[in-house]
Design a protein around this motif. Sequence first.
Motif, PDB file in Angstrom:
ATOM      1  N   ASP A  78       0.823  -1.209   0.000  1.00  0.00           N
ATOM      2  CA  ASP A  78       0.000   0.000   0.000  1.00  0.00           C
ATOM      3  C   ASP A  78       0.861   1.265   0.000  1.00  0.00           C
ATOM      4  OD1 ASP A  78      -2.447  -1.382   0.040  1.00  0.00           O
ATOM      5  OD2 ASP A  78      -2.320  -1.633   2.211  1.00  0.00           O
ATOM      6  N   VAL A  79       1.904   1.249   0.806  1.00  0.00           N
ATOM      7  CA  VAL A  79       2.801   2.397   0.909  1.00  0.00           C
ATOM      8  C   VAL A  79       4.098   2.061   0.183  1.00  0.00           C
ATOM      9  CG1 VAL A  79       4.069   3.888   2.490  1.00  0.00           C
ATOM     10  CG2 VAL A  79       1.796   3.049   3.117  1.00  0.00           C
ATOM     11  N   LYS A  80       4.535   2.958  -0.697  1.00  0.00           N
ATOM     12  CA  LYS A  80       5.724   2.657  -1.503  1.00  0.00           C
ATOM     13  C   LYS A  80       6.412   3.937  -1.948  1.00  0.00           C
ATOM     14  CE  LYS A  80       2.159   1.848  -4.917  1.00  0.00           C
ATOM     15  NZ  LYS A  80       1.377   0.818  -5.579  1.00  0.00           N
ATOM     16  N   LEU A  81       7.651   3.801  -2.307  1.00  0.00           N
ATOM     17  CA  LEU A  81       8.420   4.918  -2.848  1.00  0.00           C
ATOM     18  C   LEU A  81       9.508   4.352  -3.746  1.00  0.00           C
ATOM     19  CD1 LEU A  81       9.006   8.000  -2.900  1.00  0.00           C
ATOM     20  CD2 LEU A  81      10.678   7.568  -1.088  1.00  0.00           C
ATOM     21  N   ALA A  82       9.666   4.936  -4.921  1.00  0.00           N
ATOM     22  CA  ALA A  82      10.681   4.470  -5.871  1.00  0.00           C
ATOM     23  C   ALA A  82      11.410   5.657  -6.471  1.00  0.00           C
ATOM     24  CB  ALA A  82      10.021   3.641  -6.976  1.00  0.00           C
ATOM     25  N   PHE A  83      12.729   5.547  -6.556  1.00  0.00           N
ATOM     26  CA  PHE A  83      13.532   6.537  -7.259  1.00  0.00           C
ATOM     27  C   PHE A  83      13.582   6.160  -8.735  1.00  0.00           C
ATOM     28  CE2 PHE A  83      14.837   7.100  -2.908  1.00  0.00           C
ATOM     29  CZ  PHE A  83      15.005   8.471  -2.804  1.00  0.00           C
ATOM     30  N   LEU A  84      13.360   7.146  -9.588  1.00  0.00           N
ATOM     31  CA  LEU A  84      13.237   6.908 -11.022  1.00  0.00           C
ATOM     32  C   LEU A  84      14.597   6.908 -11.707  1.00  0.00           C
ATOM     33  CD1 LEU A  84      10.334   9.440 -11.569  1.00  0.00           C
ATOM     34  CD2 LEU A  84      10.097   6.953 -11.563  1.00  0.00           C
ATOM     35  N   PRO A  85      14.845   5.942 -12.613  1.00  0.00           N
ATOM     36  CA  PRO A  85      16.076   5.994 -13.416  1.00  0.00           C
ATOM     37  C   PRO A  85      16.010   7.169 -14.385  1.00  0.00           C
ATOM     38  CG  PRO A  85      14.697   4.137 -14.071  1.00  0.00           C
ATOM     39  CD  PRO A  85      14.064   4.723 -12.870  1.00  0.00           C
ATOM     40  N   PRO A  86      17.152   7.606 -14.914  1.00  0.00           N
ATOM     41  CA  PRO A  86      17.230   8.871 -15.666  1.00  0.00           C
ATOM     42  C   PRO A  86      16.235   9.047 -16.803  1.00  0.00           C
ATOM     43  CG  PRO A  86      19.427   8.065 -15.183  1.00  0.00           C
ATOM     44  CD  PRO A  86      18.481   6.995 -14.732  1.00  0.00           C
ATOM     45  N   ARG A  87      16.067   8.030 -17.651  1.00  0.00           N
ATOM     46  CA  ARG A  87      15.178   8.218 -18.800  1.00  0.00           C
ATOM     47  C   ARG A  87      13.710   8.270 -18.377  1.00  0.00           C
ATOM     48  NH1 ARG A  87      16.939  10.312 -23.301  1.00  0.00           N
ATOM     49  NH2 ARG A  87      15.520   9.059 -24.579  1.00  0.00           N
ATOM     50  N   TRP A  88      13.382   7.618 -17.265  1.00  0.00           N
ATOM     51  CA  TRP A  88      12.034   7.729 -16.730  1.00  0.00           C
ATOM     52  C   TRP A  88      11.834   9.099 -16.080  1.00  0.00           C
ATOM     53  CZ3 TRP A  88       7.521   5.391 -17.260  1.00  0.00           C
ATOM     54  CH2 TRP A  88       7.499   4.136 -17.876  1.00  0.00           C
ATOM     55  N   MET A  89      12.880   9.667 -15.512  1.00  0.00           N
ATOM     56  CA  MET A  89      12.799  11.029 -15.001  1.00  0.00           C
ATOM     57  C   MET A  89      12.449  11.985 -16.130  1.00  0.00           C
ATOM     58  SD  MET A  89      16.150  10.894 -12.508  1.00  0.00           S
ATOM     59  CE  MET A  89      16.184  12.647 -12.197  1.00  0.00           C
ATOM     60  N   LEU A  90      13.098  11.793 -17.275  1.00  0.00           N
ATOM     61  CA  LEU A  90      12.821  12.629 -18.439  1.00  0.00           C
ATOM     62  C   LEU A  90      11.375  12.449 -18.902  1.00  0.00           C
ATOM     63  CD1 LEU A  90      13.622  14.376 -20.909  1.00  0.00           C
ATOM     64  CD2 LEU A  90      14.368  12.261 -22.016  1.00  0.00           C
ATOM     65  N   SER A  91      10.946  11.197 -19.034  1.00  0.00           N
ATOM     66  CA  SER A  91       9.607  10.908 -19.535  1.00  0.00           C
ATOM     67  C   SER A  91       8.519  11.525 -18.667  1.00  0.00           C
ATOM     68  CB  SER A  91       9.402   9.395 -19.621  1.00  0.00           C
ATOM     69  OG  SER A  91       8.074   9.080 -20.003  1.00  0.00           O
ATOM     70  N   LEU A  92       8.611  11.346 -17.350  1.00  0.00           N
ATOM     71  CA  LEU A  92       7.575  11.871 -16.463  1.00  0.00           C
ATOM     72  C   LEU A  92       7.665  13.388 -16.322  1.00  0.00           C
ATOM     73  CD1 LEU A  92       7.550   9.051 -13.797  1.00  0.00           C
ATOM     74  CD2 LEU A  92       5.803   9.537 -15.497  1.00  0.00           C
ATOM     75  N   SER A  93       8.864  13.939 -16.435  1.00  0.00           N
ATOM     76  CA  SER A  93       9.006  15.396 -16.408  1.00  0.00           C
ATOM     77  C   SER A  93       8.325  16.016 -17.623  1.00  0.00           C
ATOM     78  CB  SER A  93      10.486  15.787 -16.370  1.00  0.00           C
ATOM     79  OG  SER A  93      11.115  15.282 -15.210  1.00  0.00           O
ATOM     80  N   GLN A  94       8.380  15.327 -18.767  1.00  0.00           N
ATOM     81  CA  GLN A  94       7.694  15.820 -19.960  1.00  0.00           C
ATOM     82  C   GLN A  94       6.178  15.867 -19.766  1.00  0.00           C
ATOM     83  OE1 GLN A  94       8.962  13.142 -23.083  1.00  0.00           O
ATOM     84  NE2 GLN A  94      10.509  14.574 -23.808  1.00  0.00           N
ATOM     85  N   GLN A  95       5.665  14.995 -18.901  1.00  0.00           N
ATOM     86  CA  GLN A  95       4.220  14.908 -18.692  1.00  0.00           C
ATOM     87  C   GLN A  95       3.723  15.843 -17.595  1.00  0.00           C
ATOM     88  OE1 GLN A  95       2.885  10.687 -18.480  1.00  0.00           O
ATOM     89  NE2 GLN A  95       4.954  10.191 -19.140  1.00  0.00           N
ATOM     90  N   MET A  96       4.640  16.501 -16.895  1.00  0.00           N
ATOM     91  CA  MET A  96       4.253  17.405 -15.810  1.00  0.00           C
ATOM     92  C   MET A  96       3.831  18.759 -16.340  1.00  0.00           C
ATOM     93  SD  MET A  96       7.219  16.686 -13.000  1.00  0.00           S
ATOM     94  CE  MET A  96       6.919  18.311 -12.322  1.00  0.00           C
TER      95      MET A  96
END
Length: 369
Positions: A78-96
């Motif tokens: 239920d409770v979780k936290l994950a650090f994003l690898p670099p290309r996923w950081m880019l992908s999700l930043s594009q969607q913000m």
Amino acid sequence: MATKKTKKPGDTSLAKEWKRLEKQYVKTLGKDAAGHHPAELEPRVLAFQHEFDLTPLLPSEYLQFVKELGYRWVSTGDVKLAFLPPRWMLSLSQQMGVPGHKWEAVREEREAGTHNYRFVMFASSDINDVNGYCFGKSEESDELVVWNVEDSLPESELGSFSTWLEQELGALSEALSELDEENEEERELGEPLGLEGESLPVAVKASKKKGPEELLAAFPRTEKELTLNGRKLGELPALIGEFAELERLWLGSTGLKQLPKELGLLGKLTKLDLSFNRELQSLPPEVGQLQNLESLNLKNTGLTSLPEELGQLERLTFLDLQATELKSLPACLFQMKSLKTLDLYWTPIPPEEIEKLRRALPDCKVGTL
């Protein structure tokens, strides 16, 4: 005289605390409660072709943390936290989004490659709604701080990376201590964000240098769905014909200029998305062989005509021709009696031709402006 204990290079107290937390999770819930994402993970889909340099928006204490630990995650189910690898950081930043700016304006800038990125998403517990945490400059100074991200929008400042992580470590530890043993069987542990299932095979991490054929070659030929929206393909290799089990193929915004005749070998294909490929001016006649095709998205392509073989697609119910270069209605459209939705918005097709088509296809909703 006691010997002073030397500190290992890069061994930060924050990293030690994270390691301690992981041990607690694994001891309590098992090995599936903690893990890491490979740094090479590459999203199958990028929202926009234009990319940006993440480095100026990443604080040094964060860089030190991931240098030592990589991109870690923990989960109670239920409770979780994950650090994003670099290309996923880019992908999700594009969607913000950007506070105070309409998404339509932000999207136009990102499509044109003129957007000045102010935030980088680096950690998450839910990527479906783009929720998590990003770095950005403080409203009070030029200091890089952590922001809370809700529904893709940075909302509030949470302090420095070390301050934020200390709070997260405390919350994650508390969540572990409050677990209800009675619900143990209902917990779904394992990689919390599902990144690996939404990523390209790690084997194609250098695909931009090797080209689209190497990219496709890394996927099993038994794939039922390929999602490559936003990838800079330029061309679709003939190799696509080997994916005989493919049912859904997403190729939006991939810079396609033409399609191979081997596309017609995908006899099980039901959905094909070729939208936002402005240099794609024609379709091969072999598309008429896609007898199971139900949905075809050609929105914002450079098409000036359609092959007459398209009229052979007896199961096609959805066809999007919005913002194409069609100046008149192709004859094949009048043969497509199964169509239920036909989008002709933003095309220069004469209204009288469209009315004629409506009479020929009374069960089809024809959208126009």
